[in-house]
Structure formats: C-alpha cells, structure tokens
Design a protein around this motif. Structure first.
Motif, mmCIF file in Angstrom:
data_model
loop_
_atom_site.group_PDB
_atom_site.id
_atom_site.type_symbol
_atom_site.label_atom_id
_atom_site.label_comp_id
_atom_site.label_asym_id
_atom_site.label_seq_id
_atom_site.Cartn_x
_atom_site.Cartn_y
_atom_site.Cartn_z
ATOM 1 N N ALA A 1 4.488 2.026 -12.188
ATOM 2 C CA ALA A 1 3.358 2.335 -13.451
ATOM 3 C C ALA A 1 3.659 3.854 -14.100
ATOM 4 O O ALA A 1 3.401 3.757 -14.974
ATOM 5 C CB ALA A 1 2.065 2.338 -12.644
ATOM 6 N N GLU A 2 4.235 4.604 -13.254
ATOM 7 C CA GLU A 2 4.647 6.066 -13.883
ATOM 8 C C GLU A 2 5.730 5.642 -14.816
ATOM 9 O O GLU A 2 5.595 6.397 -15.951
ATOM 10 C CB GLU A 2 4.893 6.777 -12.784
ATOM 11 N N VAL A 3 6.631 5.119 -14.437
ATOM 12 C CA VAL A 3 7.701 4.601 -15.447
ATOM 13 C C VAL A 3 7.258 3.994 -16.868
ATOM 14 O O VAL A 3 7.353 4.263 -17.879
ATOM 15 C CB VAL A 3 8.961 3.795 -14.686
ATOM 16 N N ASN A 4 6.238 2.876 -16.632
ATOM 17 C CA ASN A 4 5.639 2.331 -17.550
ATOM 18 C C ASN A 4 5.064 3.274 -18.690
ATOM 19 O O ASN A 4 5.011 3.305 -19.847
ATOM 20 C CB ASN A 4 4.969 1.175 -17.211
ATOM 21 N N ALA A 5 4.338 4.294 -18.069
ATOM 22 C CA ALA A 5 3.529 5.203 -18.812
ATOM 23 C C ALA A 5 4.342 6.371 -19.110
ATOM 24 O O ALA A 5 3.854 7.256 -19.909
ATOM 25 C CB ALA A 5 2.471 5.835 -17.986
ATOM 26 N N ARG A 6 5.586 6.134 -19.135
ATOM 27 C CA ARG A 6 6.753 7.338 -19.429
ATOM 28 C C ARG A 6 6.307 8.856 -18.646
ATOM 29 O O ARG A 6 6.628 9.678 -19.207
ATOM 30 C CB ARG A 6 6.620 7.348 -21.072
ATOM 31 N N ARG A 7 5.833 8.742 -17.588
ATOM 32 C CA ARG A 7 5.674 9.995 -16.963
ATOM 33 C C ARG A 7 6.802 10.219 -15.980
ATOM 34 O O ARG A 7 6.763 11.030 -15.241
ATOM 35 C CB ARG A 7 4.281 10.018 -16.238
ATOM 36 N N PHE A 8 7.531 9.197 -15.654
ATOM 37 C CA PHE A 8 8.580 9.384 -14.702
ATOM 38 C C PHE A 8 9.640 8.582 -15.114
ATOM 39 O O PHE A 8 9.661 7.352 -16.070
ATOM 40 C CB PHE A 8 8.177 8.711 -13.351
ATOM 41 N N ARG A 9 11.075 9.228 -15.449
ATOM 42 C CA ARG A 9 12.135 8.724 -15.822
ATOM 43 C C ARG A 9 12.524 7.341 -15.060
ATOM 44 O O ARG A 9 12.746 7.411 -13.800
ATOM 45 C CB ARG A 9 13.340 9.648 -15.689
ATOM 46 N N SER A 10 13.098 6.340 -15.589
ATOM 47 C CA SER A 10 13.430 5.208 -15.051
ATOM 48 C C SER A 10 14.750 5.383 -14.142
ATOM 49 O O SER A 10 14.891 4.642 -13.204
ATOM 50 C CB SER A 10 13.585 4.225 -16.020
ATOM 51 N N ASP A 11 15.576 6.187 -14.779
ATOM 52 C CA ASP A 11 16.883 6.416 -14.131
ATOM 53 C C ASP A 11 16.829 7.168 -12.866
ATOM 54 O O ASP A 11 17.473 6.860 -11.748
ATOM 55 C CB ASP A 11 18.078 7.149 -15.171
ATOM 56 N N LEU A 12 15.809 7.916 -12.917
ATOM 57 C CA LEU A 12 15.604 8.807 -11.500
ATOM 58 C C LEU A 12 14.824 7.947 -10.568
ATOM 59 O O LEU A 12 15.159 8.005 -9.501
ATOM 60 C CB LEU A 12 14.805 10.147 -12.018
ATOM 61 N N TYR A 13 13.950 7.020 -11.343
ATOM 62 C CA TYR A 13 13.567 5.992 -10.235
ATOM 63 C C TYR A 13 14.280 5.196 -9.448
ATOM 64 O O TYR A 13 14.637 5.095 -8.153
ATOM 65 C CB TYR A 13 12.317 5.271 -11.007
ATOM 66 N N TYR A 14 15.409 4.602 -10.270
ATOM 67 C CA TYR A 14 16.421 4.022 -9.567
ATOM 68 C C TYR A 14 17.162 4.608 -8.662
ATOM 69 O O TYR A 14 17.584 4.074 -7.703
ATOM 70 C CB TYR A 14 17.320 3.380 -10.734
ATOM 71 N N ARG A 15 17.478 5.783 -8.989
ATOM 72 C CA ARG A 15 18.491 6.777 -8.052
ATOM 73 C C ARG A 15 17.519 7.051 -6.690
ATOM 74 O O ARG A 15 18.344 7.182 -5.699
ATOM 75 C CB ARG A 15 18.919 8.189 -8.803
ATOM 76 N N LEU A 16 16.283 7.326 -6.824
ATOM 77 C CA LEU A 16 15.385 7.634 -5.683
ATOM 78 C C LEU A 16 15.509 6.433 -4.696
ATOM 79 O O LEU A 16 15.242 6.468 -3.594
ATOM 80 C CB LEU A 16 14.060 8.146 -5.920
ATOM 81 N N ALA A 17 15.085 5.041 -5.437
ATOM 82 C CA ALA A 17 14.712 3.806 -4.752
ATOM 83 C C ALA A 17 15.954 3.026 -4.547
ATOM 84 O O ALA A 17 15.753 1.718 -4.615
ATOM 85 C CB ALA A 17 13.659 3.152 -5.565
ATOM 86 N N VAL A 18 17.154 3.769 -4.026
ATOM 87 C CA VAL A 18 18.305 2.804 -3.437
ATOM 88 C C VAL A 18 17.642 1.956 -2.268
ATOM 89 O O VAL A 18 17.874 0.867 -2.098
ATOM 90 C CB VAL A 18 19.308 3.690 -3.092
#
Length: 436
Positions: free
Chosen positions: A283-300
């Motif tokens: 939801a934070e990615v959708n709201a542009r408060r969190f980078r999607s590329d960082l989310y992918y890298r964290l959520a391996v």
C-alpha cells in the motif's frame, strides 16, 4: 529479479494424515472481460496478489490497475479479498469493498478488468514445522508452525528477509532467531529502529559519518552496516524510512557498499539484512511513499507473523515461556485454567508484547484478576454478545489508559514503552476514549 514470497496463513485446515503440512483451498481467477481478457491463474498457496507489478502473482497490464491492487487469501474454508490502497478501488459484484468474503462465481472489478472467482476442487499443501519452538519464539498453533517453517528456510539462506505483522507479534524475536540459526550466528546482530530515530540522524546511524561532516560531528563514527560486518542488520519499522534515504539503502543492498556522511568514497560491507514493518509496504508503494525497487529487494523472502488473536491456542505455552524465571508458586497462579481462560477472552491488540507486559503488571502489582465466572456477574446477557464484549473492552481500555497516564505523569513516550505499544497506537487509543 525473482522474488520468493513466503507468507504464513492465520489459520488453515490441518491435514491429519500428514502433520508436517496444512491444507488450504485452491481457487481460480479468470479475466472474463477488459484489457486483460483471457488471463487466468490457479492459486499455488493461500494468497494471491493482483496488480500491475511483475511481482504480483496475477499481473494485469490495464493502466487503471494499481501496482499492488488487491489480494485474495484462502483461510478457514473461505476466501477473503482485501484492497491494498488501490487508486481506483476494488469492487465485488458491483459493490466497492475494502475487505470482503468471496463466494464462488463472484465477479471482481479491478480497473477495467472483470475477474471471475471460482473455488477449486483441490487443496494446496502448506509446510508446517514439526517443532513448537524456533529460537526464542514458541508456538504449537498451525499459524506459528507455518511461520516457523518459513523462518527455518530463511535461516538456511543469506537472502534478505522482510518480516511483516501487527505491532507486538514478535518481529524482533524472529529476526534474532533467524540470525542465531544462520551461518552468520558468530557475527554481530545490529538493531536499528527506523521509526524512533529522527530522519536527519538516521543516515549517520545506518552508514556512519566522517569528522566534520556536520555540526557536532567532532569525530568519525561507524554506522550499523559497518558495525555488523560479517553479521546481520535488523532494520525495524522500515516503512518509516524517508524517501531520500531509500535509494541509499537500495545501493547498500544491491552492491554491498556504503558511504559515510561526508565521505567521498564507498566502503564494502558484508552484511545480511532483515527488515520488519507493521505497515503494508505494498500500500505504501501504491501511495508512492515507498520505492517499489526497494520493496522487491527487501522482500526476497517475506514472512507474515500472525496476530495473537489468531493463535489463542498458544496462550498456555506463551505464558509458560514468559514466566520461566518466575517463582513456581506465582507461575502456578498465572497458569491456572481460570486465568488462562481470562487471557483467552482478551482482544490483545498489542499481541505478545501486550501479553508480556500484562503478566509483568500482575506480578508487580499483585492484581486480583477477575475469573470468567466473576466477570459474568458484571455483564448484561440481555444484550448481544458482540455488544457486551465491546462494552467490556472499552471499559478495560479506558481504565488501563487512565492508570497508565497517571503512573507516567502524562509522559506519552514513557507510557507507550511501558504499555508495549508504539506511540502512534497509544495516541489513537487516547483519542478513542477522549483522553486527549
């Protein structure tokens, strides 16, 4: 980058013949009309995320679909759909929903696509750990043994792990347990709470600084990544990380190098990162408060820890574990069936942390807690059960908050620490009860 998402279901149907697995209902999604017409997916686990991102299990290319639009979860013989903060909303049979139960044949509107939901005839196996303990964590419930199985797999690799779940569910204990069971156990475990450090100081806390880098920097200082070299960095409340720091963390994760504040060169580091958040980063990615590329890298590897209310069967084991160093007489008192039944009736919004603090309070103050029989005398059974429970919970919360504030002189930070909840949650409770 391929993403391995491991998510623990709150409750599933146990496969009696094989106690090392649970079963969840398989379901199917088929796009009947719209820009993505013809696309279909059969679930391979208890959860399917729908969105425009490649990381979504059902990827839709319609421009009206959010990156992470909604998710469907099979649990307790039913399927639930939950909107993930999408910009255009999620509709079931023409009605916009935030969260709802799906019936076979339901039509889900996602952007301009109409998706048909059908329950499959097969079931999917979910691995369960045979153990009732992982590191410093305990639990015999299906939800915890499913989480333990995923944590065990995470510990055997060096992949980045994202722990999600409500406040107080044991994310720091999970990180500690993964580190202790990993090949990096002999190295340091450095904890950084991204939610408690001012944004202007967090970069230095993570990466260090050179002498003279800013006012007050009278000497050089190494950051968490350098201090944890050869070990693990645990980034708690990663959802609070400021946007300007996110690309710097991404570089550290991808290239294994950091640059101190005020430095002109990068330094190599050998660390494993475990992150945790009570927020839904999708939801934070959708709201542009969190980078999607960082989310992918964290959520391996992503692991959800269940709320205490979804693992009430673990209460006796948790109480025994939390009272390990308590004298036997007091331990017997707080392990009595009536007391455990009293605990099982509570909502535990603060989860295991709240339970631990409640037990500490009982030990310290010698509270005479009402047993279920005594509590019934104060309840009006002429009103519906749900209303009676809500009234009792409100009365308990208000009395607890009033006493909490009195004991800590209205100092909210100290009160939040003592209650085992974050400051924002305490604020919400105070406003809820008019204790401004």
């Amino acid at each position: 980058m391929d993403q391995l998402i491991e998510m623990a279901s709150p409750t599933t149907d146990v496969l009696v013949e094989d106690p090392t697995h649970a079963l969840v209902q398989r379901f199917e999604l088929r796009v009947e009309s719209g820009p993505d017409s013809g696309i279909a997916l059969a679930s391979r686990g208890e959860r399917v995320v729908v969105g425009s991102e490649p990381a979504a299990e059902l990827q839709l290319r319609d421009g009206a679909v959010s990156r992470f639009h909604c998710e469907i979860v099979a649990t307790e013989g039913r399927a639930w759909i939950r909107d993930l903060g999408s910009r255009n909303g999620t509709f079931v049979d023409g009605v916009q929903v935030v969260e709802a139960v799906l019936h076979p044949g339901a039509v889900i509107e996602i952007g301009r696509d109409r998706v048909r939901f059908e329950a499959g005839g097969e079931r999917v196996k979910i691995p369960l750990s045979p153990e009732a303990r992982f590191g410093v964590m305990v639990g015999r419930s299906q939800a915890m043994r499913a989480a333990f199985a995923r944590l065990e797999r995470a510990a055997s690799s060096d992949a980045t792990v994202l722990l999600s779940g409500e406040t107080g569910t044991g994310k720091e204990a999970a990180a500690e347990s993964v580190h202790a069971a990993s090949a990096r156990a002999r190295g340091p475990l450095i904890v950084v709470d991204c939610g408690s450090i001012p944004p202007n100081l967090l970069e230095s806390e993570l990466f260090g600084h050179e002498k003279g880098a800013f006012t007050g920097a009278t000497s050089e200082r190494i950051g968490a990544f350098e201090a944890a070299d050869g070990g693990t960095v645990f980034l708690d409340e990663i959802g609070e990380l400021a946007l300007d720091l996110q690309p710097k963390l991404l570089r550290a994760l991808e290239r294994h190098e950091i640059k101190r504040v005020g430095a002109t060169h990068y330094r190599s580091v050998d660390v494993r990162v475990i992150a945790a958040t009570h927020r839904d980063l999708r939801a934070e990615v959708n709201a542009r408060r969190f980078r999607s590329d960082l989310y992918y890298r964290l959520a391996v590897v992503e692991i959800r820890l269940p709320a205490l209310r979804d693992r009430i069967d673990d209460l006796p084991l948790l109480v025994e574990h939390l009272l390990t160093n308590v004298p036997e007489a007091r331990r017997a008192e707080l392990s009595a069936p009536d007391f455990l039944a009293h605990l099982a009736a509570q909502p535990w919004e603060g989860n295991v942390r709240e339970l631990r603090n409640y037990l500490d309070r009982c030990l310290a103050l010698g509270l005479e807690l009402a047993t279920p029989v005594e509590a019934l005398s104060a309840i009006d059974a002429c009103i519906p059960l749900k209303l009676a429970r809500e009234q009792n919970t409100r009365a308990f919360e208000r009395a607890y908050l009033e006493d909490l504030l009195r004991r800590h002189g209205d100092q909210l930070s100290a009160a939040a620490r003592a209650a085992g909840v974050d400051r924002a949650h305490l604020y919400r409770l105070l406003w809820k009860h008019g204790l401004k």
